[in-house]
Design a protein around this motif. Structure first.
Motif, PDB file in Angstrom:
ATOM      1  N   TRP A 185      -5.595 -62.694 -67.222  1.00 16.69           N
ATOM      2  CA  TRP A 185      -7.023 -62.437 -67.411  1.00 16.69           C
ATOM      3  C   TRP A 185      -7.664 -62.330 -66.035  1.00 16.69           C
ATOM      4  O   TRP A 185      -7.421 -63.173 -65.169  1.00 16.69           O
ATOM      5  CB  TRP A 185      -7.677 -63.571 -68.194  1.00 16.69           C
ATOM      6  N   HIS A 186      -8.500 -61.311 -65.855  1.00 14.96           N
ATOM      7  CA  HIS A 186      -9.171 -61.194 -64.558  1.00 14.96           C
ATOM      8  C   HIS A 186     -10.601 -60.700 -64.739  1.00 14.96           C
ATOM      9  O   HIS A 186     -10.925 -59.965 -65.670  1.00 14.96           O
ATOM     10  CB  HIS A 186      -8.395 -60.265 -63.607  1.00 14.96           C
ATOM     11  N   GLY A 187     -11.450 -61.155 -63.851  1.00 13.32           N
ATOM     12  CA  GLY A 187     -12.853 -60.768 -63.866  1.00 13.32           C
ATOM     13  C   GLY A 187     -13.468 -61.172 -62.548  1.00 13.32           C
ATOM     14  O   GLY A 187     -12.914 -61.993 -61.807  1.00 13.32           O
ATOM     15  N   ARG A 188     -14.615 -60.596 -62.256  1.00 13.97           N
ATOM     16  CA  ARG A 188     -15.282 -60.957 -61.016  1.00 13.97           C
ATOM     17  C   ARG A 188     -15.857 -62.359 -61.124  1.00 13.97           C
ATOM     18  O   ARG A 188     -15.988 -62.906 -62.219  1.00 13.97           O
ATOM     19  CB  ARG A 188     -16.364 -59.903 -60.696  1.00 13.97           C
ATOM     20  N   PRO A 239     -13.430 -54.992 -65.231  1.00 12.16           N
ATOM     21  CA  PRO A 239     -12.677 -54.492 -64.085  1.00 12.16           C
ATOM     22  C   PRO A 239     -11.388 -53.808 -64.518  1.00 12.16           C
ATOM     23  O   PRO A 239     -10.782 -54.185 -65.522  1.00 12.16           O
ATOM     24  CB  PRO A 239     -12.380 -55.759 -63.283  1.00 12.16           C
ATOM     25  N   LYS A 240     -11.008 -52.790 -63.771  1.00 12.94           N
ATOM     26  CA  LYS A 240      -9.755 -52.106 -64.027  1.00 12.94           C
ATOM     27  C   LYS A 240      -8.606 -52.905 -63.424  1.00 12.94           C
ATOM     28  O   LYS A 240      -8.792 -53.745 -62.556  1.00 12.94           O
ATOM     29  CB  LYS A 240      -9.779 -50.689 -63.445  1.00 12.94           C
ATOM     30  N   ARG A 241      -7.394 -52.604 -63.881  1.00 14.79           N
ATOM     31  CA  ARG A 241      -6.252 -53.399 -63.421  1.00 14.79           C
ATOM     32  C   ARG A 241      -5.988 -53.218 -61.929  1.00 14.79           C
ATOM     33  O   ARG A 241      -5.439 -54.114 -61.285  1.00 14.79           O
ATOM     34  CB  ARG A 241      -5.000 -53.078 -64.232  1.00 14.79           C
ATOM     35  N   ALA A 242      -6.408 -52.077 -61.367  1.00 14.46           N
ATOM     36  CA  ALA A 242      -6.231 -51.865 -59.932  1.00 14.46           C
ATOM     37  C   ALA A 242      -7.127 -52.785 -59.113  1.00 14.46           C
ATOM     38  O   ALA A 242      -6.928 -52.945 -57.911  1.00 14.46           O
ATOM     39  CB  ALA A 242      -6.524 -50.410 -59.576  1.00 14.46           C
ATOM     40  N   GLU A 243      -8.118 -53.416 -59.782  1.00  8.97           N
ATOM     41  CA  GLU A 243      -9.061 -54.285 -59.073  1.00  8.97           C
ATOM     42  C   GLU A 243      -8.640 -55.750 -59.093  1.00  8.97           C
ATOM     43  O   GLU A 243      -9.394 -56.620 -58.678  1.00  8.97           O
ATOM     44  CB  GLU A 243     -10.457 -54.137 -59.701  1.00  8.97           C
ATOM     45  N   ILE A 244      -7.433 -56.044 -59.603  1.00 10.44           N
ATOM     46  CA  ILE A 244      -6.941 -57.419 -59.571  1.00 10.44           C
ATOM     47  C   ILE A 244      -6.836 -57.885 -58.125  1.00 10.44           C
ATOM     48  O   ILE A 244      -6.258 -57.203 -57.276  1.00 10.44           O
ATOM     49  CB  ILE A 244      -5.574 -57.542 -60.274  1.00 10.44           C
ATOM     50  N   LYS A 245      -7.388 -59.047 -57.852  1.00  8.66           N
ATOM     51  CA  LYS A 245      -7.421 -59.573 -56.488  1.00  8.66           C
ATOM     52  C   LYS A 245      -6.185 -60.439 -56.236  1.00  8.66           C
ATOM     53  O   LYS A 245      -5.512 -60.876 -57.153  1.00  8.66           O
ATOM     54  CB  LYS A 245      -8.696 -60.412 -56.305  1.00  8.66           C
ATOM     55  N   LYS A 246      -5.924 -60.690 -54.979  1.00  8.64           N
ATOM     56  CA  LYS A 246      -4.852 -61.582 -54.505  1.00  8.64           C
ATOM     57  C   LYS A 246      -3.475 -60.928 -54.541  1.00  8.64           C
ATOM     58  O   LYS A 246      -2.806 -60.817 -53.548  1.00  8.64           O
ATOM     59  CB  LYS A 246      -4.798 -62.898 -55.304  1.00  8.64           C
ATOM     60  N   THR A 247      -3.007 -60.506 -55.736  1.00  8.59           N
ATOM     61  CA  THR A 247      -1.657 -59.940 -55.823  1.00  8.59           C
ATOM     62  C   THR A 247      -1.517 -59.109 -57.080  1.00  8.59           C
ATOM     63  O   THR A 247      -2.123 -59.407 -58.109  1.00  8.59           O
ATOM     64  CB  THR A 247      -0.588 -61.043 -55.849  1.00  8.59           C
ATOM     65  N   LYS A 248      -0.731 -58.060 -56.993  1.00  7.83           N
ATOM     66  CA  LYS A 248      -0.467 -57.223 -58.157  1.00  7.83           C
ATOM     67  C   LYS A 248       0.670 -57.789 -59.001  1.00  7.83           C
ATOM     68  O   LYS A 248       0.958 -57.291 -60.085  1.00  7.83           O
ATOM     69  CB  LYS A 248      -0.118 -55.795 -57.717  1.00  7.83           C
ATOM     70  N   ALA A 249       1.328 -58.849 -58.517  1.00 13.60           N
ATOM     71  CA  ALA A 249       2.439 -59.436 -59.278  1.00 13.60           C
ATOM     72  C   ALA A 249       1.961 -59.961 -60.625  1.00 13.60           C
ATOM     73  O   ALA A 249       2.673 -59.865 -61.625  1.00 13.60           O
ATOM     74  CB  ALA A 249       3.100 -60.554 -58.481  1.00 13.60           C
ATOM     75  N   VAL A 250       0.726 -60.513 -60.683  1.00 17.54           N
ATOM     76  CA  VAL A 250       0.215 -61.031 -61.958  1.00 17.54           C
ATOM     77  C   VAL A 250      -0.042 -59.903 -62.943  1.00 17.54           C
ATOM     78  O   VAL A 250      -0.127 -60.133 -64.153  1.00 17.54           O
ATOM     79  CB  VAL A 250      -1.066 -61.869 -61.759  1.00 17.54           C
ATOM     80  N   LEU A 251      -0.182 -58.685 -62.442  1.00 19.81           N
ATOM     81  CA  LEU A 251      -0.258 -57.513 -63.311  1.00 19.81           C
ATOM     82  C   LEU A 251       1.123 -57.129 -63.808  1.00 19.81           C
ATOM     83  O   LEU A 251       1.357 -56.931 -65.001  1.00 19.81           O
ATOM     84  CB  LEU A 251      -0.897 -56.341 -62.558  1.00 19.81           C
ATOM     85  N   GLU A 290     -11.390 -55.755 -71.935  1.00 21.20           N
ATOM     86  CA  GLU A 290     -10.662 -54.492 -71.938  1.00 21.20           C
ATOM     87  C   GLU A 290      -9.183 -54.752 -71.679  1.00 21.20           C
ATOM     88  O   GLU A 290      -8.836 -55.460 -70.731  1.00 21.20           O
ATOM     89  CB  GLU A 290     -11.213 -53.541 -70.877  1.00 21.20           C
ATOM     90  N   ILE A 291      -8.340 -54.197 -72.551  1.00 23.35           N
ATOM     91  CA  ILE A 291      -6.900 -54.326 -72.353  1.00 23.35           C
ATOM     92  C   ILE A 291      -6.498 -53.320 -71.274  1.00 23.35           C
ATOM     93  O   ILE A 291      -6.502 -52.110 -71.503  1.00 23.35           O
ATOM     94  CB  ILE A 291      -6.115 -54.075 -73.653  1.00 23.35           C
ATOM     95  N   GLY A 292      -6.197 -53.826 -70.088  1.00 21.21           N
ATOM     96  CA  GLY A 292      -5.898 -52.962 -68.951  1.00 21.21           C
ATOM     97  C   GLY A 292      -4.434 -52.621 -68.837  1.00 21.21           C
ATOM     98  O   GLY A 292      -4.056 -51.675 -68.156  1.00 21.21           O
ATOM     99  N   LYS A 293      -3.599 -53.399 -69.484  1.00 16.35           N
ATOM    100  CA  LYS A 293      -2.166 -53.105 -69.528  1.00 16.35           C
ATOM    101  C   LYS A 293      -1.648 -53.608 -70.857  1.00 16.35           C
ATOM    102  O   LYS A 293      -1.945 -54.746 -71.245  1.00 16.35           O
ATOM    103  CB  LYS A 293      -1.411 -53.794 -68.390  1.00 16.35           C
ATOM    104  N   GLY A 294      -0.897 -52.778 -71.549  1.00 21.73           N
ATOM    105  CA  GLY A 294      -0.356 -53.191 -72.841  1.00 21.73           C
ATOM    106  C   GLY A 294       1.096 -52.798 -72.962  1.00 21.73           C
ATOM    107  O   GLY A 294       1.402 -51.634 -73.162  1.00 21.73           O
ATOM    108  N   ARG A 295       1.979 -53.775 -72.812  1.00 17.60           N
ATOM    109  CA  ARG A 295       3.409 -53.477 -72.903  1.00 17.60           C
ATOM    110  C   ARG A 295       3.770 -52.943 -74.276  1.00 17.60           C
ATOM    111  O   ARG A 295       4.660 -52.112 -74.428  1.00 17.60           O
ATOM    112  CB  ARG A 295       4.216 -54.743 -72.590  1.00 17.60           C
ATOM    113  N   ASN A 296       3.049 -53.438 -75.303  1.00 19.64           N
ATOM    114  CA  ASN A 296       3.328 -52.984 -76.669  1.00 19.64           C
ATOM    115  C   ASN A 296       2.154 -52.199 -77.252  1.00 19.64           C
ATOM    116  O   ASN A 296       1.956 -52.176 -78.462  1.00 19.64           O
ATOM    117  CB  ASN A 296       3.653 -54.192 -77.556  1.00 19.64           C
ATOM    118  N   GLY A 297       1.371 -51.577 -76.378  1.00 19.81           N
ATOM    119  CA  GLY A 297       0.275 -50.760 -76.858  1.00 19.81           C
ATOM    120  C   GLY A 297      -1.074 -51.399 -76.612  1.00 19.81           C
ATOM    121  O   GLY A 297      -1.185 -52.524 -76.125  1.00 19.81           O
ATOM    122  N   GLY A 298      -2.120 -50.658 -76.966  1.00 17.95           N
ATOM    123  CA  GLY A 298      -3.481 -51.172 -76.880  1.00 17.95           C
ATOM    124  C   GLY A 298      -4.190 -50.916 -75.579  1.00 17.95           C
ATOM    125  O   GLY A 298      -5.376 -51.269 -75.430  1.00 17.95           O
TER     126      GLY A 298
END
Length: 450
Positions: free
Chosen positions: A185-188, A380-392, A411-419
């Motif tokens: 989960w990420h947000g400003r 926020p979009k998934r590209a805006e995750i701060k600190k590290t992209k590993a948590v994405l 907003e579901i910014g990444k969905g391994r099984n859809g969404g």
């Protein structure tokens, strides 16, 4: 028997240097310097000669301590196990007779439990270095029966669990939270990350889950006040008129924090707490470790694992990951420490079968305002995750959140099984414990009589 020389002789006869690599035979496993010299020579020769093994006469000439044993009939696995067994004894003896005493002097006399952790880690390292695996991975043809058995256990709800989200659209899109997965989960800053994940933690406990919360930014009293407000709102204990609209709500969070409940509400709150103690409202349990807990000073992945095992947690909230004690930055690149931490949390979810919700921050942006300068609701979009992209990368799903003036969005910014790309509109009034998806379409219309 000299198993190392037998294994090396067999590898020479069979022209099978790869067997040494397959079973993880290293110089550390060799009992003598002569064996180490022989192993190094054979490996160096193979590297320079396209994997071919040297002849026994060549090895004998180059390595004076090597005694060739012809026609060794024992299997590679047997010989490797015997070598590793002896290596484990030697390494453990070195630990006991060397570093153990030094560690006790430096650490154990001050903090015996830290020494126990160190000793456990050292023993586990020896076990890993000296184990011989007879089978690697899963054969999807021959292991089909094992899959079918697991399928049946999941069908019966024995080995696999889905914990439903509080937000129906998330369940519709991803099917709920699957055990063994990590969710990010990420947000400003200040937009409600802790509130959204608290709601998911409470929802899991309502369903009967054992929930563990690492609240590293909030005091115990603050988190509990928010939780009691949210739980009581689910029961509709209080009627609240907010901006002219009547809501079934919970005890007001600010009043709980400041000790300013009216006498009537205070009496009702005490009844509510006694009901919770008797098992009402939550079928499961929530164990909280908060920022001001005196015993909450170690916050690394190993401690998280220990807490999960101790509480038998089904669902875990790590709030936030960037306040954990990070793993070592072995890659020596920027962000490598938190990336390693994220990877270990992902593995921990799989190892324990827990659902782990991880919170991180999103980058601040300047494009969330309209032409008049008023801020707009924008996840926020998934590209805006701060600190590290590993948590994405390590998460099964990534949720971006935002809140503004009583409204929220997920907003579901990444969905391994859809969404991916799905947005969930939320009524966001956390002071009254109200955080729920806004009903749309027929469900919303059906609330009104015409």
């Amino acid at each position: 028997m000299h198993y190392t020389q037998m294994l090396l002789s067999k590898a020479i006869d069979d022209n099978n240097v790869q067997a040494l690599t397959k079973y993880g035979i290293t110089a550390k496993d060799c009992a003598t310097e002569g064996d180490r010299q022989t192993l190094r020579y054979i490996l160096d020769y193979a590297e320079k000669n396209r994997g071919q093994a040297p002849g026994y006469a060549t090895v004998t000439a180059e390595c004076p301590d090597f005694v060739y044993t012809p026609q060794v009939g024992d299997s590679y696995e047997f010989l490797a196990r015997e070598i590793k067994k002896h290596s484990a004894k030697v390494q453990f003896a070195e630990l006991v007779n060397g570093k153990l005493g030094e560690q006790f002097e430096n650490v154990g006399q001050k903090d015996i439990f830290k020494m126990f952790e160190w000793l456990q880690s050292e023993v586990e390292s020896i076990k890993l270095r000296t184990s011989v695996r007879s089978k690697i991975g899963t054969d999807i043809k021959s292991d089909a029966e094992a899959f079918l058995a697991e399928y049946r256990r999941r069908k019966d709800g024995e080995s696999f669990k889905i914990w439903r989200s509080k937000f129906p659209s998330i369940n519709e899109q991803i099917g709920g939270y699957l055990s063994g997965n990590m969710y990010t989960w990420h947000g400003r800053s200040g937009r409600g990350k802790s509130v959204f994940t608290m709601e998911e933690a409470i929802e899991a406990a309502v369903q009967g889950a054992n929930v563990l919360v690492w609240a590293m930014e909030m005091s115990r009293f603050e988190w509990m006040a928010r939780a009691y407000s949210a739980i009581s709102a689910r029961a509709g204990i209080v009627n609240a008129n907010i901006d002219g609209i009547d809501y079934e709500a919970g005890f007001e969070n600010r009043a709980l924090l400041t000790g300013k409940l009216s006498d009537e509400f205070e009496a009702g709150f005490e009844i509510f707490l006694s009901q919770m103690a008797e098992g009402e409202h939550l079928a499961g349990n929530i164990t909280l470790r908060a920022a001001d807990d005196a015993d909450f000073f170690t916050r690394d992945v190993k401690q998280l694992e220990a807490d999960i095992l101790a509480t038998k947690a089904d669902v875990v909230v790590v709030d936030p990951i960037y306040l954990m004690d990070y793993e070592a930055n072995t890659s020596k690149v920027a962000g490598g420490d938190v990336a390693n931490t994220s990877k270990r949390i992902r593995r921990l979810a799989g190892l324990t079968g827990a659902v782990i919700h991880v919170i991180t921050q999103a980058d601040e942006v300047k494009d969330d305002r309209d032409d008049e300068g008023n801020r707009e609701l924008r996840a926020p979009k998934r590209a805006e995750i701060k600190k590290t992209k590993a948590v994405l990368e390590d998460a099964a799903n990534v949720f971006g959140i935002d809140t503004l003036d009583g409204a929220g969005i997920i907003e579901i910014g990444k969905g391994r099984n859809g969404g991916e790309g799905t947005q969930v509109e939320v009524l966001y009034l956390p002071n009254y414990g109200i955080v729920r998806e806004v009903e749309t379409g027929e469900a919303a219309v059906s609330q009104f009589d015409f």
